[in-house]
Design an enzyme around this catalytic site. Structure first.
Site, short mmCIF file in Angstrom:
data_model
loop_
_atom_site.label_atom_id
_atom_site.label_comp_id
_atom_site.label_asym_id
_atom_site.label_seq_id
_atom_site.Cartn_x
_atom_site.Cartn_y
_atom_site.Cartn_z
N CYS A 168 -14.89 3.04 2.18
CA CYS A 168 -14.61 2.90 3.74
C CYS A 168 -14.85 1.24 4.19
O CYS A 168 -15.29 0.54 3.46
CB CYS A 168 -15.77 3.60 4.46
SG CYS A 168 -15.98 5.29 3.78
N ARG A 210 -9.37 -1.57 -0.21
CA ARG A 210 -10.39 -0.82 -0.94
C ARG A 210 -10.09 0.47 -1.08
O ARG A 210 -11.03 1.39 -1.62
CB ARG A 210 -11.68 -0.73 0.22
CG ARG A 210 -12.08 -2.21 0.41
CD ARG A 210 -13.03 -2.37 2.03
NE ARG A 210 -14.45 -1.64 1.87
CZ ARG A 210 -15.44 -2.16 1.39
NH1 ARG A 210 -15.34 -3.58 1.01
NH2 ARG A 210 -16.39 -1.35 1.32
N TRP A 227 -12.69 6.55 3.27
CA TRP A 227 -12.49 7.38 2.23
C TRP A 227 -13.37 8.57 1.89
O TRP A 227 -14.67 8.41 2.15
CB TRP A 227 -12.81 6.40 0.84
CG TRP A 227 -12.34 6.77 -0.27
CD1 TRP A 227 -11.12 7.01 -0.93
CD2 TRP A 227 -13.04 7.45 -1.28
NE1 TRP A 227 -11.14 7.48 -2.05
CE2 TRP A 227 -12.36 7.72 -2.49
CE3 TRP A 227 -14.80 7.35 -1.60
CZ2 TRP A 227 -12.91 8.14 -3.64
CZ3 TRP A 227 -15.06 8.09 -2.71
CH2 TRP A 227 -14.36 8.36 -3.67
N ASN A 272 -20.12 3.18 6.94
CA ASN A 272 -19.81 3.25 5.62
C ASN A 272 -21.12 3.72 4.76
O ASN A 272 -22.19 3.29 5.37
CB ASN A 272 -19.50 1.91 5.08
CG ASN A 272 -18.17 1.28 5.50
OD1 ASN A 272 -17.46 1.94 6.27
ND2 ASN A 272 -18.11 -0.04 5.24
N GLY A 273 -21.01 4.68 3.86
CA GLY A 273 -22.23 5.15 3.13
C GLY A 273 -22.41 6.36 3.38
O GLY A 273 -21.58 7.30 3.73
N GLU A 320 -8.55 1.58 -22.31
CA GLU A 320 -8.23 0.97 -20.98
C GLU A 320 -6.69 1.20 -20.28
O GLU A 320 -6.29 1.36 -19.31
CB GLU A 320 -8.76 -0.26 -20.81
CG GLU A 320 -7.97 -1.32 -19.65
CD GLU A 320 -8.57 -0.97 -18.27
OE1 GLU A 320 -9.42 -0.16 -18.27
OE2 GLU A 320 -8.01 -1.46 -17.27
N LYS A 325 -5.00 2.59 -17.21
CA LYS A 325 -4.18 2.17 -16.19
C LYS A 325 -2.87 2.98 -15.84
O LYS A 325 -2.48 3.21 -14.80
CB LYS A 325 -3.64 0.70 -16.86
CG LYS A 325 -4.74 -0.32 -16.65
CD LYS A 325 -4.59 -1.08 -15.49
CE LYS A 325 -6.02 -0.44 -14.75
NZ LYS A 325 -7.39 -0.75 -15.20
N GLU A 367 -3.90 6.34 -13.86
CA GLU A 367 -4.64 6.15 -12.30
C GLU A 367 -3.26 5.75 -11.55
O GLU A 367 -3.39 5.77 -10.34
CB GLU A 367 -5.64 5.19 -12.24
CG GLU A 367 -5.48 3.86 -12.73
CD GLU A 367 -6.82 2.72 -12.43
OE1 GLU A 367 -7.36 3.17 -11.64
OE2 GLU A 367 -6.81 1.81 -13.27
N HIS A 385 -8.32 13.95 -36.17
CA HIS A 385 -9.48 14.93 -36.00
C HIS A 385 -9.08 15.86 -34.51
O HIS A 385 -10.22 16.54 -34.34
CB HIS A 385 -10.94 14.31 -35.88
CG HIS A 385 -11.15 13.49 -37.13
ND1 HIS A 385 -11.50 14.12 -38.30
CD2 HIS A 385 -11.26 12.19 -37.30
CE1 HIS A 385 -11.73 13.15 -39.34
NE2 HIS A 385 -11.40 12.03 -38.57
N LYS A 396 -11.30 1.23 -4.15
CA LYS A 396 -11.54 0.07 -4.75
C LYS A 396 -12.97 -0.28 -5.02
O LYS A 396 -13.36 -0.60 -6.07
CB LYS A 396 -11.00 -1.12 -3.88
CG LYS A 396 -11.14 -2.25 -4.81
CD LYS A 396 -10.17 -2.47 -5.87
CE LYS A 396 -10.29 -3.89 -6.78
NZ LYS A 396 -9.90 -3.66 -8.07
C1 F6R Z 1 -9.63 1.15 -12.69
C2 F6R Z 1 -10.91 0.63 -11.91
C3 F6R Z 1 -12.28 1.39 -11.84
C4 F6R Z 1 -13.38 0.50 -11.70
C5 F6R Z 1 -14.62 1.39 -11.44
C6 F6R Z 1 -15.89 0.47 -11.32
O1 F6R Z 1 -8.69 0.31 -12.54
O2 F6R Z 1 -10.90 -0.26 -11.23
O3 F6R Z 1 -12.27 2.40 -12.96
O4 F6R Z 1 -13.36 -0.15 -12.75
O5 F6R Z 1 -14.51 2.08 -10.35
O6 F6R Z 1 -15.56 -0.50 -10.28
P1 F6R Z 1 -16.67 -1.74 -10.31
O7 F6R Z 1 -15.83 -2.74 -11.43
O8 F6R Z 1 -16.21 -2.39 -9.15
O9 F6R Z 1 -17.88 -1.36 -10.73
#
Ligand code: F6R
Length: 608
Positions: free
Chosen positions: A2, A27, A74, A100-101, A481, A485, A488, A504, A603
């Site tokens: 949020c 965000r 959010w 927020n929260g 990773e 990418k 997501e 396996h 975010k």
């Molecule tokens: C994926 C991504 C998320 C963040 C995760 C942790 O591209 O960005 O998986 O890595 O939500 O977020 P932070 O790094 O802000 O703790």
């Protein structure tokens, strides 16, 4: 997650609120709304959807006024909908609030209010704040906000606007970030300075349990006891140039392209050119402390946890300290196993991730030492940890992390080498790595320049429904990773595995419709990877190999090649991840996905 914006001044509030919402949208959010004080009333417009789609239908005349609040939501309590969007109101329309929260004693307070005759219309915990504030407000906003702090548990940043005092915004912070700003005749408040940077000259970071009164005359900070506090304001120096995408169609592509410069800055900032020592001045640990560390737990979530996988390997190989990655949500602080010889390294882009923060707090309580490897200095985790390593990647707007991931890898490598140095064993490793570190930005630049190869692969694979990614050693993290990418932002189901694990189980999935991306690597790992690639090909699998530019064998065994410069094996994951970032980007683009704001994601994830 949020976002909050509030404005009070002489001009129209609405355009500033809408712009603030737009600036906060990086965000990730599912609904947005505003409330403006207009002609003795508080007019609310809100709904699920994007601000670009919502704002044009809002009635500008009804929303004409010089004070108001705005929000990006959010969903946590209740699905995305008009009624659950913020601002929330009390029944009489006297109070509007954005939040927020999470309110932890939501149920108890809701029941208490219902027993007193309040009828709730939304599923949100936020609505509790609106009703409660309306009942607590007797003309003194600080007194009402103090009561809110006393009666409510959890993490919440709030901004209230009361019909009786349309020129006064009342902000409260507990746990979620909030900043108040001002300029001549203007007061502002937001969850991120970027939302107010264009309108505020000076800003005050609101601290835990503070109450701030924002008016056209400026900001007044009070403690939870109501007493006025003297707080220094700082100049708002937000770099506006980073607010634009420039010629790039998406933030993600811009951020991929920023990596060579960001990594060059980091190498320059971290390595003392004269003595060749690693400079991590805010670690808060002496050489003796570092030498005494017996174990390292690297804690992070999502992409940050994959950086931790790589970091753990670097700590073990370079510093000779046992190390492991623990997802933030799975960290258990066993007091008998922790203590001052255990180092807990929290890795996070936002510095706000609730699970990572909780792990830090638990580790601290059990006596462990803590260091944050973070991209945001003014963040919750930064305030909790004992020491700080700044990833220094600049604001990352795209929800999917790219430049911060490579910044995390480099920062963790340097931290491992710093610990190695303190233990009398990092000198040779760093000396060997120095030329490779200097050449790293150029290698990343060359990997980005190979984008045309990636486009060809994207054309081939963009209709796939499933993909596999495999790698060995430090490239195990790259594989996981890379798959993250892809899933997501393109919504293709993709999984990353240690290549040796393929036979396996996952090999049962191999077929021409399930492309396998193989990170070939170098040396012994490469020999084994070539064998793994043959296993996939033998089962009619389509193989895309990330391979050295001159790797002739790779061309013989794989169907398609993503060529990359050959660099030191410790730096290879930073280079190998580039074509995987670009591949996810191109595939998502071909599939028409919302690249910068993928569905269901935020975010910064500030709930556990
Ligand atoms: C994926 C991504 C998320 C963040 C995760 C942790 O591209 O960005 O998986 O890595 O939500 O977020 P932070 O790094 O802000 O703790």
């Amino acid at each position: 997650m949020c976002g909050i914006i509030g404005y009070v001044g002489a001009g129209e509030a609405l355009p500033i609120l809408v712009e603030g919402i737009r600036l906060l949208s990086y965000r990730g959010y599912d609904s947005a709304g505003v409330a403006v004080a207009h002609d003795g009333r508080l007019v609310v417009e809100k709904d699920k959807g994007r601000i670009e789609d919502l704002a044009p239908s809002w009635d500008r005349q009804k929303l004409s006024g010089s004070s108001g609040i705005g929000h990006t939501r959010w969903a946590t309590h209740g699905r995305p909908s008009r009624v659950n969007a913020h601002p929330q109101q009390d029944a009489a329309g006297d109070v509007v609030v954005v939040h927020n929260g999470v309110l932890e004693n939501d149920i108890a307070l809701r029941e208490e209010l219902e027993a007193a005759g309040v009828k709730f219309v939304s599923e949100t915990d936020t609505e509790v704040f609106a009703h409660l504030y309306a009942r607590l407000f007797r003309g003194d906003p600080v007194a009402a906000a103090r009561e809110i702090l006393a009666r409510c548990h959890g993490r919440f940043s709030l901004v209230f606007l009361h019909r009786a005092q349309p020129g006064t915004l009342v902000a409260v912070r507990r746990g979620s970030p909030l900043v108040a700003g001002y300029a001549s005749g203007v007061g502002l408040v937001a969850s991120d300075v970027r939302a107010i940077a264009g309108h505020a000259d000076r800003a005050v970071e609101i601290e835990e349990d503070e109450i701030v009164i924002v008016t056209r005359d400026g900001v007044a900070v009070h403690g939870a006891d109501g007493a006025r506090k003297d707080r220094a304001a700082h100049a708002v120096t937000y770099d506006d140039s980073s607010l634009g995408k420039g010629a790039f169609p998406h933030w993600m592509l811009k951020e991929i392209h920023e990596q060579p410069d960001r990594l060059a800055d980091l190498v320059a900032a971290r390595i003392d050119p004269v003595h060749g020592r690693i400079r991590l001045d805010e670690l808060g640990l002496t050489d003796a402390d570092l030498a005494g560390i017996e174990r390292v737990d690297l804690v992070g979530c999502g992409t940050a946890s994959y950086a931790c996988m790589y970091g753990a390997r670097a700590f073990e190989a370079l510093a000779g300290v046992p190390a492991r990655m623990v997802p933030g949500s799975e960290f258990e602080a066993r007091a008998e196993l922790l203590g001052p010889r255990r180092l807990v390294v929290a890795v996070s882009q936002s510095g706000e991730t609730a699970d990572t923060h909780a792990a830090v707090e638990a580790a601290k309580a059990a006596g462990a030492r803590t260091v944050g490897v973070l991209n945001v200095r003014a963040s919750r985790i930064a305030r909790s940890v004992g020491g700080f390593v700044d990833i220094h990647a600049g604001p990352e707007i795209c929800v999917a992390s790219t430049k911060v991931y490579t910044g995390m890898l480099l920062s963790l490598l340097l931290l491992a080498l710093r610990v190695a140095q303190a233990r009398g064993r990092g000198g040779a490793a760093l000396a060997a790595l120095r030329p490779a570190l200097d050449a790293l930005p150029d290698a990343v630049r060359r990997a980005i320049a190979g984008h045309d190869h990636v486009r060809e692969v994207a054309r081939e694979v963009h209709r796939a429904q499933n993909m596999l990614y495999i790698g060995r050693g430090p490239d195990h993290a790259t594989a996981v990773e890379g798959a993250m990418k892809m899933k997501e932002i393109s919504y293709i189901h993709a999984e990353g595995y240690a290549a040796g694990e393929l036979k396996h189980g996952p090999i049962a999935l191999v077929s021409w419709d399930v492309p396998t991306v193989a990170l070939l690597g170098q040396g012994d790992a490469r020999t084994k990877m070539l064998a793994n690639v043959r296993e996939v090909r033998a089962r009619d699998g389509l193989v895309i190999a990330v391979a050295g530019e001159d790797d002739a064998d790779a061309r013989k065994v794989a169907d398609m090649i993503l060529p990359v410069p050959t660099v030191d094996p410790w730096l290879a994951p930073l280079v190998h991840t580039i074509p995987l970032q670009l591949l996810a980007y191109d595939v998502a683009r071909r599939r028409g996905c919302d690249i910068d704001q993928p569905r269901n994601l935020a975010k910064s994830v500030t709930v556990q």
